[in-house]
Scaffold this active site. Structure first.
Site, mmCIF file in Angstrom:
data_model
loop_
_atom_site.group_PDB
_atom_site.id
_atom_site.type_symbol
_atom_site.label_atom_id
_atom_site.label_comp_id
_atom_site.label_asym_id
_atom_site.label_seq_id
_atom_site.Cartn_x
_atom_site.Cartn_y
_atom_site.Cartn_z
ATOM 1 N N GLU A 116 17.512 -13.270 -6.313
ATOM 2 C CA GLU A 116 16.190 -13.682 -5.852
ATOM 3 C C GLU A 116 16.300 -14.837 -4.859
ATOM 4 O OE1 GLU A 116 13.228 -12.289 -9.432
ATOM 5 O OE2 GLU A 116 14.031 -14.325 -9.573
ATOM 6 N N CYS A 369 11.201 -23.655 -9.921
ATOM 7 C CA CYS A 369 12.528 -24.137 -10.281
ATOM 8 C C CYS A 369 12.871 -23.753 -11.719
ATOM 9 C CB CYS A 369 12.563 -25.661 -10.127
ATOM 10 S SG CYS A 369 14.124 -26.412 -10.552
#
Length: 392
Positions: A116, A369
């Site tokens: 990703e 994150c």
């Protein structure tokens, strides 16, 4: 005595060649590698440097994927290039766009593996978060990627390819003949995606040589940040051979807690890690090191933790990025309250350190994150199961 970093040589990167007998994919080759390949394909040595520069600019400045479009090269030379070489990028499988404009790309690389990549638009800049491995060996207990076993390292071409694919999607390649536009949609790059970059050092270094080259993708080393969990033996090499900004995935102020949150700490503990950082700003010409600190409710967010953190980093030019924990299915932790994060930040600020609180981006598409994980590997564990495994 410093141990040698385990660079996971048991997980070799796949060669850049296409199917057996096919042409060589030049994406990700350094200038030296590309020039040697051109000579091996029949380019006269006296012309090789010039031809390499021409091909380089077509691929990395203009974004051209077809040798036939390289119109400042002779037709027969373009045919030679097409016979021996290819310009091949990974494949975008899906693209999701968050309500805040963040874009997450699921990218398929050689062998059918997936990684990703995330693009975060901000006022005056755009940050691209790229992956360096399929999966990860580090098993950091707060990180979704850490629940996916390492499959393999990415090649330099697969790392560079992420940048090129996103520029494709954003339409950022310059148009030949158009007035020069200094606006950069991808202005910053962070090696904070899937994987530990310093366990794939050579490929990351070579990819950054391509990305930083002024005649191609042309991202300044000051706008590139490599995030590591603390592979101590490779930190000095990073300063000398890449020279980018450095971020440390720190997250705890005692070895007891960091051993659980960031298990690599059992190999290189807090003191060893901090000792390795003191010369980095001088060696890399960086202004300061960023310490990343994820805020976990009741785990690492006390006033005592904040005071210890300030004491630990004393003498290291640095700032501390406080990261509100981004939950993922089965995560054993919860985000610290806004009040607790603010109090923690205040202690750091009063000690003289910048302590920005990161605004979560892309949470609604699992792009924030610590949330990245290959879509085909989203095995869900229960909160209780992971908590039992981590001991917290």
């Amino acid at each position: 005595m410093t141990a040698t970093a385990p660079i996971t040589q048991d997980v070799m990167t796949l060669p850049r060649k296409l199917p057996e007998g096919g042409p060589l994919n030049i994406v990700g080759l350094t200038r030296e590698e590309l020039m040697a390949a051109l000579v091996a394909a029949g380019t006269p040595e006296r012309q090789a440097r010039m031809r390499m520069g021409q091909v380089w600019q077509w691929v990395y400045h203009w974004g051209v994927r077809d040798f036939a479009q390289m119109t400042n090269l002779a037709k027969d030379y373009r045919a030679l290039l097409a016979e021996h070489f290819a310009i091949v990028l990974p494949e975008v499988v899906t693209r999701q766009i968050s309500a805040d404009g963040t874009r997450k790309y699921l990218i398929r690389i050689a062998g059918g593996h997936e990684v990703e990549t995330v693009y975060i638009p901000e006022e005056g800049r755009g940050t691209l978060c790229v992956s360096s491995q399929v999966g990860c060996t580090l098993t950091c207990s707060f990180c979704h990627t850490g629940t996916q076993k390492l499959v393999r390292n990415l090649t330099a071409g697969e790392i560079v390819g992420q940048v090129m694919l996103v520029r494709d999607d954003l339409g950022e390649w310059p148009e030949r003949g158009a007035p020069k536009d200094e606006t950069r949609l991808v202005s910053n790059l962070v090696l904070m995606g899937m994987g530990e970059p310093l366990y794939n050092f050579e490929n990351v270094r070579n990819a950054m040589k391509v990305v930083m080259d002024g005649e191609g993708l042309s991202l300044s080393r000051r706008r590139i940040t490599l995030s590591t969990s603390g592979v101590v033996p490779e930190i000095a090499r990073t300063a000398e051979e890449i020279g980018c900004q450095l971020a440390i995935s720190f997250h705890a102020t005692t070895d007891e807690v960091r051993d659980i949150l960031v298990p690599i700490n059992k190999r290189w503990n807090i003191r060893t890690l901090l000792d390795s950082l003191r010369d980095y700003p001088r060696l890399s010409n960086s202004e300061r090191i960023t310490f990343e600190y994820v805020m976990l409710d009741g785990i690492n967010d006390s006033d005592a933790d904040a005071r210890r953190l300030v004491k630990l980093i004393s003498g290291i030019p640095s700032k501390i990025n406080l990261i509100p924990f981004n939950e993922w299915p089965g995560a054993p932790y919860r985000r610290s309250t806004p009040e607790r994060i603010a109090a923690f930040a205040d202690i750091i600020y009063k000690a003289g350190y910048a302590s920005p609180i990161r605004t979560p981006r892309g949470e609604d598409i699992m792009a924030a994150c610590g949330q990245l994980k290959s879509a085909t590997e989203r095995a869900r564990k229960s909160r209780a199961q992971i908590a039992a495994e981590t001991g917290l």
